[in-house]
Each structure stands twice: as C-alpha cells, then as structure tokens.
Design a protein around this motif. Structure first.
Motif, PDB file in Angstrom:
ATOM      1  N   SER A   1      29.632  23.791  38.579  1.00 27.93           N
ATOM      2  CA  SER A   1      29.176  22.598  39.295  1.00 27.93           C
ATOM      3  C   SER A   1      30.051  22.263  40.491  1.00 27.93           C
ATOM      4  O   SER A   1      29.654  21.458  41.340  1.00 27.93           O
ATOM      5  N   SER A   2      31.234  22.861  40.588  1.00 27.05           N
ATOM      6  CA  SER A   2      32.131  22.601  41.719  1.00 27.05           C
ATOM      7  C   SER A   2      31.881  23.538  42.888  1.00 27.05           C
ATOM      8  O   SER A   2      32.074  23.164  44.043  1.00 27.05           O
ATOM      9  N   GLY A   3      31.482  24.780  42.592  1.00 27.07           N
ATOM     10  CA  GLY A   3      31.281  25.741  43.662  1.00 27.07           C
ATOM     11  C   GLY A   3      31.372  27.168  43.164  1.00 27.07           C
ATOM     12  O   GLY A   3      31.096  27.466  41.998  1.00 27.07           O
ATOM     13  N   ILE A   4      31.805  28.064  44.072  1.00 28.87           N
ATOM     14  CA  ILE A   4      31.880  29.496  43.795  1.00 28.87           C
ATOM     15  C   ILE A   4      33.327  29.950  43.950  1.00 28.87           C
ATOM     16  O   ILE A   4      33.984  29.634  44.946  1.00 28.87           O
ATOM     17  N   PHE A   5      33.814  30.718  42.972  1.00 28.56           N
ATOM     18  CA  PHE A   5      35.195  31.188  42.974  1.00 28.56           C
ATOM     19  C   PHE A   5      35.179  32.700  42.742  1.00 28.56           C
ATOM     20  O   PHE A   5      34.809  33.169  41.665  1.00 28.56           O
ATOM     21  N   ILE A   6      35.579  33.458  43.761  1.00 26.39           N
ATOM     22  CA  ILE A   6      35.540  34.919  43.706  1.00 26.39           C
ATOM     23  C   ILE A   6      36.971  35.441  43.791  1.00 26.39           C
ATOM     24  O   ILE A   6      37.682  35.156  44.756  1.00 26.39           O
ATOM     25  N   THR A   7      37.380  36.203  42.793  1.00 33.03           N
ATOM     26  CA  THR A   7      38.749  36.721  42.733  1.00 33.03           C
ATOM     27  C   THR A   7      38.717  38.242  42.778  1.00 33.03           C
ATOM     28  O   THR A   7      38.023  38.882  41.986  1.00 33.03           O
ATOM     29  N   LYS A   8      39.491  38.807  43.713  1.00 34.40           N
ATOM     30  CA  LYS A   8      39.610  40.263  43.807  1.00 34.40           C
ATOM     31  C   LYS A   8      41.089  40.641  43.841  1.00 34.40           C
ATOM     32  O   LYS A   8      41.907  39.938  44.443  1.00 34.40           O
ATOM     33  N   THR A   9      41.400  41.768  43.199  1.00 36.85           N
ATOM     34  CA  THR A   9      42.779  42.255  43.151  1.00 36.85           C
ATOM     35  C   THR A   9      42.823  43.711  43.577  1.00 36.85           C
ATOM     36  O   THR A   9      42.033  44.532  43.096  1.00 36.85           O
ATOM     37  N   TRP A  10      43.763  44.020  44.484  1.00 33.45           N
ATOM     38  CA  TRP A  10      43.976  45.379  44.969  1.00 33.45           C
ATOM     39  C   TRP A  10      45.372  45.843  44.554  1.00 33.45           C
ATOM     40  O   TRP A  10      46.277  45.023  44.344  1.00 33.45           O
ATOM     41  N   SER A  11      45.539  47.159  44.455  1.00 31.12           N
ATOM     42  CA  SER A  11      46.810  47.713  43.989  1.00 31.12           C
ATOM     43  C   SER A  11      47.312  48.801  44.936  1.00 31.12           C
ATOM     44  O   SER A  11      46.518  49.520  45.557  1.00 31.12           O
ATOM     45  N   SER A  12      48.638  48.891  45.054  1.00 26.80           N
ATOM     46  CA  SER A  12      49.279  49.982  45.797  1.00 26.80           C
ATOM     47  C   SER A  12      50.627  50.265  45.139  1.00 26.80           C
ATOM     48  O   SER A  12      50.988  49.640  44.133  1.00 26.80           O
ATOM     49  N   TRP A  13      51.379  51.174  45.716  1.00 30.61           N
ATOM     50  CA  TRP A  13      52.694  51.508  45.174  1.00 30.61           C
ATOM     51  C   TRP A  13      53.630  50.297  45.172  1.00 30.61           C
ATOM     52  O   TRP A  13      54.576  50.229  44.373  1.00 30.61           O
ATOM     53  N   ALA A  14      53.362  49.312  46.051  1.00 31.01           N
ATOM     54  CA  ALA A  14      54.262  48.162  46.187  1.00 31.01           C
ATOM     55  C   ALA A  14      53.978  47.053  45.181  1.00 31.01           C
ATOM     56  O   ALA A  14      54.849  46.233  44.891  1.00 31.01           O
ATOM     57  N   GLY A  15      52.750  47.001  44.657  1.00 31.04           N
ATOM     58  CA  GLY A  15      52.400  45.929  43.729  1.00 31.04           C
ATOM     59  C   GLY A  15      50.918  45.606  43.780  1.00 31.04           C
ATOM     60  O   GLY A  15      50.096  46.458  44.144  1.00 31.04           O
ATOM     61  N   ASN A  16      50.582  44.370  43.451  1.00 34.35           N
ATOM     62  CA  ASN A  16      49.191  43.923  43.419  1.00 34.35           C
ATOM     63  C   ASN A  16      48.978  42.749  44.376  1.00 34.35           C
ATOM     64  O   ASN A  16      49.809  41.836  44.447  1.00 34.35           O
ATOM     65  N   LEU A  17      47.855  42.780  45.070  1.00 33.98           N
ATOM     66  CA  LEU A  17      47.460  41.705  45.976  1.00 33.98           C
ATOM     67  C   LEU A  17      46.184  41.071  45.440  1.00 33.98           C
ATOM     68  O   LEU A  17      45.186  41.763  45.229  1.00 33.98           O
ATOM     69  N   THR A  18      46.217  39.760  45.215  1.00 33.45           N
ATOM     70  CA  THR A  18      45.055  39.022  44.724  1.00 33.45           C
ATOM     71  C   THR A  18      44.626  37.999  45.766  1.00 33.45           C
ATOM     72  O   THR A  18      45.456  37.235  46.273  1.00 33.45           O
ATOM     73  N   VAL A  19      43.341  37.998  46.080  1.00 36.06           N
ATOM     74  CA  VAL A  19      42.765  37.008  46.990  1.00 36.06           C
ATOM     75  C   VAL A  19      41.653  36.280  46.250  1.00 36.06           C
ATOM     76  O   VAL A  19      40.746  36.913  45.705  1.00 36.06           O
ATOM     77  N   ILE A  20      41.741  34.950  46.226  1.00 34.71           N
ATOM     78  CA  ILE A  20      40.708  34.115  45.617  1.00 34.71           C
ATOM     79  C   ILE A  20      39.967  33.397  46.740  1.00 34.71           C
ATOM     80  O   ILE A  20      40.569  32.634  47.498  1.00 34.71           O
ATOM     81  N   TYR A  21      38.681  33.670  46.854  1.00 30.75           N
ATOM     82  CA  TYR A  21      37.829  33.005  47.837  1.00 30.75           C
ATOM     83  C   TYR A  21      37.203  31.790  47.149  1.00 30.75           C
ATOM     84  O   TYR A  21      36.448  31.937  46.187  1.00 30.75           O
TER      85      TYR A  21
END
Length: 241
Positions: free
Chosen positions: A148-168
């Motif tokens: 009821s609040s909206g849309i929440f999209i979470t994606k996570t990418w990985s590389s040798w350095a670690g993990n990157l997460t972006v929440i739209y």
C-alpha cells in the motif's frame, strides 16, 4: 451532616456505570460503522471519494496518482514485469530496471528522459579512483515488494571486491529514491559511490545542495557534466521536465 446510604449509593453507582458504559459502547459501534467504507467510488489525480456504511459520501485528498491507459483510471502506481525489465510507474516517473542499468521515462512511459543509469563503487588507490564493482557486474539476487506504500525493488551485484545492493524505492506520489549499500569482502580504505546518467534528454540542469536553497542552473549540458549536489532536475529549453 450529610449521611449516605451505602447500599443505595452503591446501587446508584452500578446503574450509572451501566448507563455510561452502554452509551460508550453504542457510540463506539456507531463510529466504527461510519469509519468502515463500503467501496471506493472514485479515484482522481489528487483525491478519492469513498462511501461509508451509513450511505455518506466523503471526499478526501490523496497523493498524486498516475493514469492507467489500459483501464482508463487513476492509480496509486503501476507495476509491470517482463522477461527483460521491471517497470514501476507513479505520478512523477517511470522506471525500467534492467539487469545492468535503469532507464527513466515520463510518468506516461512515452518519452525516455534518461537512457541509462548505473551505480559504481570506486576505491582510491595510487592517487586515482578506480571502479571495483558496479551494476554492470554479476547480478546475484533480485526481490520485488509491492504494498500500500509503493514499489520496492532490490538488486544485488557481486565482484571480487564485495557486493553492491541498490534499492529502488517508488512510493505513492513521491519521487524515486535510492538506497545504495556496498559490503566489502576484500578491500579497505577510501571508497565512494558514483551514479552515472547517460543519454540525458535535456538541455539544462538545475541543482542545489539544500532543499531550501534557490536553484542554480547549468545550460548546454556537455557529454560529461559533473554535479555534486543533492537536489537536481533536468529541463529542455521550454522548461519542460
């Protein structure tokens, strides 16, 4: 001296308490019945009309809505998922999120405003900044929540350095918001986030570092315009976003 008959006083108190309690319960049920809408009668761009159980119609202000051309109605938001991208729309923006980048369109999803948005994490080493991970890296997870609040999209990418997460985060009647998280697995020291926009369909950019400041303006955007501001918007020569 005034004397009270304790038995009579006690009986009077019980009767009074029952009357007050009954009245309170009656009023509570009455309010509860009136506060339970039967149906939503109409949703407009910035309002809603509902009908209560007692037949009363009530107009109430609402956050801005987006128009759904598929069923000719105003909606809080529109969510679509295809094999290529996830699309989220509200009154301010349309966001198409692919595996490696996001694309921004107008609320009606008819005009592309930014062809490619990407996030990168850079590490400072040998007197220069170097990419260690980005949304172009390997995608390892994706979750979507709609409520009821909206849309929440979470994606996570990985590389040798670690993990990157972006929440739209696209809430009802609100601009797009990002939450960006980097979890290091093998690096330390100074790092920074970079948000890169490619293919911006605009002639000028307005920007400011605080919400209560007046807009500064940069015209004739070049292929490598840098902004370190917290608030910005793009316009064409006519002032249209």
């Amino acid at each position: 001296m005034l004397k009270l008959n304790h038995k009579k006083f006690f009986s009077f108190f019980i009767v009074l308490f029952i009357l007050v309690t009954s009245s309170f319960l009656f009023n509570t049920n009455s309010v509860k019945t009136q506060s339970s809408p039967i149906t939503n009668i109409e949703r407009g761009f910035d309002y809603k009309i509902i009908q209560y159980a007692n037949g009363t119609y009530v107009w109430m202000p609402m956050p801005f809505a987006v128009y759904n051309f598929a069923n000719n109605s105003w909606c809080d938001y529109i969510f679509t998922e295809t094999k290529d991208y996830i699309e989220a729309r509200n009154a301010y923006i349309t966001v198409r999120i692919y595996d490696g980048y996001a694309q921004f369109l107008d609320p009606n999803a008819t005009e592309v405003r930014v062809y490619m948005e990407q996030w990168m994490v850079q590490q400072y080493q040998n007197n220069k900044w170097k990419d260690v991970i980005g949304t172009y890296s390997t995608l390892i997870s994706k979750t979507v929540i709609t409520n009821s609040s909206g849309i929440f999209i979470t994606k996570t990418w990985s590389s040798w350095a670690g993990n990157l997460t972006v929440i739209y985060i696209l809430k009802i009647g609100r601009p797009l918001k990002h939450t960006v998280i980097f979890t290091s697995t093998s690096i330390s020291g100074k790092v920074r986030f970079i948000q890169s926009w490619s293919g911006v369909q605009a002639n000028k950019m307005k920007y400011k570092k605080a919400i209560d400041q007046t807009w500064n303006e940069t015209t004739n955007l070049s292929s490598a315009t840098l902004s370190q501001s917290l608030y910005f918007q793009f316009e064409d020569n006519s002032g249209k976003l």
